[in-house]
Design an enzyme around this catalytic site. Structure first.
Site, mmCIF file in Angstrom:
data_model
loop_
_atom_site.group_PDB
_atom_site.id
_atom_site.type_symbol
_atom_site.label_atom_id
_atom_site.label_comp_id
_atom_site.label_asym_id
_atom_site.label_seq_id
_atom_site.Cartn_x
_atom_site.Cartn_y
_atom_site.Cartn_z
ATOM 1 N N ASP A 13 0.809 -1.226 0.000
ATOM 2 C CA ASP A 13 0.000 0.000 0.000
ATOM 3 C C ASP A 13 0.839 1.272 0.000
ATOM 4 O O ASP A 13 0.455 2.294 0.581
ATOM 5 C CB ASP A 13 -0.977 0.011 1.202
ATOM 6 C CG ASP A 13 -1.842 -1.224 1.219
ATOM 7 O OD1 ASP A 13 -2.212 -1.695 0.128
ATOM 8 O OD2 ASP A 13 -2.147 -1.724 2.318
ATOM 9 N N LYS A 16 1.783 2.080 -5.127
ATOM 10 C CA LYS A 16 2.346 1.510 -6.370
ATOM 11 C C LYS A 16 1.422 1.758 -7.559
ATOM 12 O O LYS A 16 1.878 2.087 -8.653
ATOM 13 C CB LYS A 16 2.563 -0.006 -6.209
ATOM 14 C CG LYS A 16 3.539 -0.386 -5.124
ATOM 15 C CD LYS A 16 3.597 -1.881 -4.903
ATOM 16 C CE LYS A 16 2.361 -2.485 -4.303
ATOM 17 N NZ LYS A 16 2.066 -2.110 -2.907
ATOM 18 N N GLY A 40 -4.570 -4.382 -3.737
ATOM 19 C CA GLY A 40 -5.564 -3.354 -4.065
ATOM 20 C C GLY A 40 -4.795 -2.117 -4.464
ATOM 21 O O GLY A 40 -4.144 -1.493 -3.629
ATOM 22 N N HIS A 41 -4.794 -1.803 -5.738
ATOM 23 C CA HIS A 41 -4.011 -0.675 -6.254
ATOM 24 C C HIS A 41 -4.957 0.434 -6.698
ATOM 25 O O HIS A 41 -5.802 0.226 -7.573
ATOM 26 C CB HIS A 41 -3.107 -1.141 -7.406
ATOM 27 C CG HIS A 41 -2.093 -2.155 -6.981
ATOM 28 N ND1 HIS A 41 -1.230 -2.771 -7.841
ATOM 29 C CD2 HIS A 41 -1.790 -2.648 -5.755
ATOM 30 C CE1 HIS A 41 -0.453 -3.608 -7.167
ATOM 31 N NE2 HIS A 41 -0.774 -3.549 -5.896
ATOM 32 N N GLN A 226 2.024 -6.082 -3.202
ATOM 33 C CA GLN A 226 2.461 -6.181 -1.807
ATOM 34 C C GLN A 226 3.749 -5.360 -1.574
ATOM 35 O O GLN A 226 3.984 -4.401 -2.286
ATOM 36 C CB GLN A 226 2.651 -7.653 -1.373
ATOM 37 C CG GLN A 226 1.348 -8.406 -1.205
ATOM 38 C CD GLN A 226 0.776 -8.948 -2.512
ATOM 39 O OE1 GLN A 226 1.471 -9.598 -3.270
ATOM 40 N NE2 GLN A 226 -0.476 -8.709 -2.755
HETATM 41 P P1 GDP Z 1 -0.794 0.260 -3.540
HETATM 42 O O1 GDP Z 1 -1.386 -1.008 -3.058
HETATM 43 O O2 GDP Z 1 0.677 0.346 -3.283
HETATM 44 O O3 GDP Z 1 -1.137 0.591 -4.953
HETATM 45 O O4 GDP Z 1 -1.451 1.422 -2.648
HETATM 46 P P2 GDP Z 1 -3.008 1.559 -2.263
HETATM 47 O O5 GDP Z 1 -3.740 2.043 -3.445
HETATM 48 O O6 GDP Z 1 -3.503 0.335 -1.589
HETATM 49 O O7 GDP Z 1 -2.934 2.650 -1.131
HETATM 50 C C1 GDP Z 1 -2.434 3.916 -1.356
HETATM 51 C C2 GDP Z 1 -3.543 4.924 -1.016
HETATM 52 O O8 GDP Z 1 -2.986 6.223 -0.921
HETATM 53 C C3 GDP Z 1 -4.608 5.023 -2.098
HETATM 54 O O9 GDP Z 1 -5.821 5.375 -1.505
HETATM 55 C C4 GDP Z 1 -4.099 6.162 -2.983
HETATM 56 O O10 GDP Z 1 -5.148 6.826 -3.691
HETATM 57 C C5 GDP Z 1 -3.497 7.075 -1.955
HETATM 58 N N1 GDP Z 1 -2.340 7.874 -2.395
HETATM 59 C C6 GDP Z 1 -1.366 7.552 -3.286
HETATM 60 N N2 GDP Z 1 -0.429 8.515 -3.315
HETATM 61 C C7 GDP Z 1 -0.815 9.454 -2.433
HETATM 62 C C8 GDP Z 1 -0.236 10.683 -1.980
HETATM 63 O O11 GDP Z 1 0.833 11.103 -2.397
HETATM 64 N N3 GDP Z 1 -0.922 11.377 -1.024
HETATM 65 C C9 GDP Z 1 -2.112 10.954 -0.506
HETATM 66 N N4 GDP Z 1 -2.695 11.698 0.420
HETATM 67 N N5 GDP Z 1 -2.680 9.795 -0.913
HETATM 68 C C10 GDP Z 1 -2.031 9.067 -1.852
HETATM 69 P P1 IMO Z 2 -0.895 -4.248 -2.217
HETATM 70 O O1 IMO Z 2 -0.428 -4.801 -3.534
HETATM 71 C C1 IMO Z 2 -1.003 -4.670 2.147
HETATM 72 C C2 IMO Z 2 -1.131 -8.750 3.748
HETATM 73 C C3 IMO Z 2 -2.404 -9.167 4.446
HETATM 74 C C4 IMO Z 2 -1.839 -10.115 5.508
HETATM 75 C C5 IMO Z 2 -0.716 -10.816 4.728
HETATM 76 C C6 IMO Z 2 -1.093 -12.183 4.169
HETATM 77 O O2 IMO Z 2 -2.186 -3.545 -2.272
HETATM 78 O O3 IMO Z 2 0.201 -3.466 -1.564
HETATM 79 P P2 IMO Z 2 -2.601 -12.894 2.108
HETATM 80 O O4 IMO Z 2 -4.056 -12.670 1.826
HETATM 81 O O5 IMO Z 2 -1.689 -12.342 1.069
HETATM 82 O O6 IMO Z 2 -2.296 -14.331 2.421
HETATM 83 O O7 IMO Z 2 -2.336 -12.093 3.474
HETATM 84 O O8 IMO Z 2 -0.362 -9.946 3.666
HETATM 85 N N1 IMO Z 2 -1.305 -8.239 2.371
HETATM 86 C C7 IMO Z 2 -1.222 -6.938 2.032
HETATM 87 N N2 IMO Z 2 -1.051 -5.841 2.798
HETATM 88 N N3 IMO Z 2 -1.091 -4.544 0.796
HETATM 89 C C8 IMO Z 2 -1.228 -5.635 0.018
HETATM 90 O O9 IMO Z 2 -1.188 -5.580 -1.330
HETATM 91 C C9 IMO Z 2 -1.343 -6.903 0.630
HETATM 92 N N4 IMO Z 2 -1.512 -8.159 0.165
HETATM 93 C C10 IMO Z 2 -1.470 -8.959 1.234
HETATM 94 O O10 IMO Z 2 -3.050 -8.070 5.051
HETATM 95 O O11 IMO Z 2 -1.239 -9.384 6.542
HETATM 96 MG MG MG Z 3 -2.889 -1.684 -1.815
#
Ligand code: GDP
Ligand code: IMO
Ligand code: MG
Length: 426
Positions: A13, A16, A40-41, A226
């Site tokens: 998270d 990416k 979840g991206h 991840q």
């Molecule tokens: P990923 O799994 O690495 O793609 O990241 P996620 O999408 O799960 O979580 C990142 C969260 O932060 C999402 O809700 C994005 O919309 C948000 N986000 C990304 N870059 C920024 C930033 O620079 N500032 C803020 N405030 N939010 C951001």
């Molecule tokens: P992105 O790509 C954050 C965590 C789960 C749990 C552990 C194992 O959005 O960054 P699993 O279901 O993979 O067997 O769970 O890994 N986890 C993540 N945490 N971002 C993710 O993906 C994750 N994918 C798995 O919360 O702790």
């Molecule tokens: Mg994510």
């Protein structure tokens, strides 16, 4: 041509999805190589928000080709739902621009049932806090050589036979060990069949597709899911996911080796974690609450509140050693605005010694004491800044401190979720 791998350097998270969406401008092909719909991206463009779980984050750009590599585990139903959702938003999802490797393993209903049953059966401190999406059990079947692969969608008799065989063992576990209802093989087959029929045209030799792109001088972007501390080998085992998240797996998980010269590490300006497991710099206090609220830190897949804490240079140092980044994208810097003092962990105290890398014994990360350095914060809203020169002096100092500690240039600073809230630095 210079291909690029984008990876998450912490516990996932990091942002990416947003970074891949931006960098897709410079690429023709985007490839997922590990993980599944545990990811979840999030992509934000103006008033539109997309959360992608399986489809690569380049999909919003017309004419870019998106591939699912062999290292991914794919839930056919979730994949179809994602296609439908994107199509409803007017995104073209033809099989000319989206392909699945025939070697990609499929997540079956019994994988999800087992994942969830195991979590329920574990006692408090042993729970992993998985996403419950069947990721671990699917990778287990792959390694046990009893998995069902996307290519089996072309031979439904084989698929039915494999489901029958798999359920002999799975049903015994579900029923006798976990006290759950057994699954009927024919029902499982009928449940999965329509998705298989629908996805068959998307099947391809992904390795060959990447090779063909190379021959035409095209640029390929490999999108990690991840983060490094969730890597099955190098993360905080056993509180990890079930795939290798390190950049080395971009090759194994896609069937391609050449020209992976640019490696971009996505670093969140602080640290978050969803699920169980050690987190040395966690701030279970008003500082963590500031990060959680200002950063809207809720899991994109499960909606769980993310745990928050200070930036940890120890784990980042390790991510450098494991993944060889050539540049960094620093995200969510805006979330730190308003904190009077910002702490950064530069080392750990462990068994009476100062260590610069995470100790490797199991559970060691749960007992280390972080050593902090303090930096003055800034109060200005930085979400509308478009040039690095406009940054408050203390924010620039924070950026330079990270570059100096890790010895790697920061080429992107993200100051908000939107595409436009991105500063590129030459
Ligand atoms: P990923 O799994 O690495 O793609 O990241 P996620 O999408 O799960 O979580 C990142 C969260 O932060 C999402 O809700 C994005 O919309 C948000 N986000 C990304 N870059 C920024 C930033 O620079 N500032 C803020 N405030 N939010 C951001
Ligand atoms: P992105 O790509 C954050 C965590 C789960 C749990 C552990 C194992 O959005 O960054 P699993 O279901 O993979 O067997 O769970 O890994 N986890 C993540 N945490 N971002 C993710 O993906 C994750 N994918 C798995 O919360 O702790
Ligand atoms: Mg994510």
């Amino acid at each position: 041509m210079s291909n690029m791998i984008v990876f998450g350097s912490q516990w996932g998270d990091e942002g990416k999805g947003k970074i891949v969406d931006i960098l897709t401008e410079d690429a023709e092909m985007i490839v997922r190589f590990q993980g599944g719909n545990n990811a979840g991206h999030t992509l934000v463009t103006g008033d539109k928000k997309f959360i992608l779980h399986l489809i690569p984050s380049g999909i919003l750009h017309p004419n870019k080709v998106c591939l699912i590599g062999n290292g991914v585990v794919l839930d056919p139903e979730v994949f179809c739902q994602e296609i439908d959702k994107l199509s409803r938003s007017g995104i073209d999802i033809s099989h000319e621009r989206l392909s699945i490797s025939k070697k990609t393993h499929l997540i079956m209903p019994y994988h999800k049932a087992l994942d969830q049953a195991r979590e329920i059966a574990k006692s408090g401190k042993d729970k992993i806090g998985t996403t419950g999406r069947g990721i671990g059990p699917c990778y287990e079947d792959k390694m046990s050589r009893v998995g069902i692969r996307a290519g089996d969608m072309q031979d439904l008799d084989l698929m039915r036979e494999k489901i029958n065989k798999a359920l002999v063992e799975k049903n015994s576990l579900l029923k006798h060990l976990y006290g759950q209802d057994p699954l009927d093989p024919e029902q499982v087959f009928e449940q999965i069949k329509p998705f298989c029929l629908r996805l068959e045209p998307f099947l391809a030799d992904v390795s060959q597709k990447i090779q063909d792109a190379r021959d035409k001088g095209k640029t390929v972007l490999f999108e990690g899911a991840q983060g490094i501390q969730l890597d099955i080998d190098h993360g905080t085992y056993p509180f990890v996911t079930s795939s290798n998240t390190v950049t080395g797996n971009a090759s194994a998980g896609s069937g391609y080796f050449y020209d992976m010269k640019k490696i971009l590490s996505v670093v969140k300006a602080y640290t978050t974690r969803v699920g169980q497991g050690p987190f040395p710099t966690e701030q279970d206090n008003e500082i963590g609450a500031h990060m959680q609220e200002m950063g809207a830190e809720f899991g994109s897949t499960t909606g769980r509140k993310r745990r928050c804490g200070w930036l940890d240079l120890v784990i980042l140092r390790e991510s450098v050693r494991l993944c060889g980044p050539t540049e960094i994208a620093l995200t969510k810097l805006d979330v730190l605005s308003g904190l009077e003092t910002i702490k950064v962990c530069t080392g750990y105290e462990y068994k009476g010694q100062t260590v610069s890398y995470p100790p490797q014994e199991e559970n060691a990360m749960a007992v280390v004491n972080p050593i902090y350095e303090e930096f003055p914060g800034w109060t200005e809203d930085i979400t509308k800044i478009s040039q690095i020169q406009e940054m408050p002096a203390n924010a620039r100092r924070y950026i330079e401190m990270i570059e100096n500690y890790l010895g790697i240039k920061i080429s992107i600073v993200s100051v908000g979720p939107d595409r436009d809230q991105t500063i590129r630095i030459d």
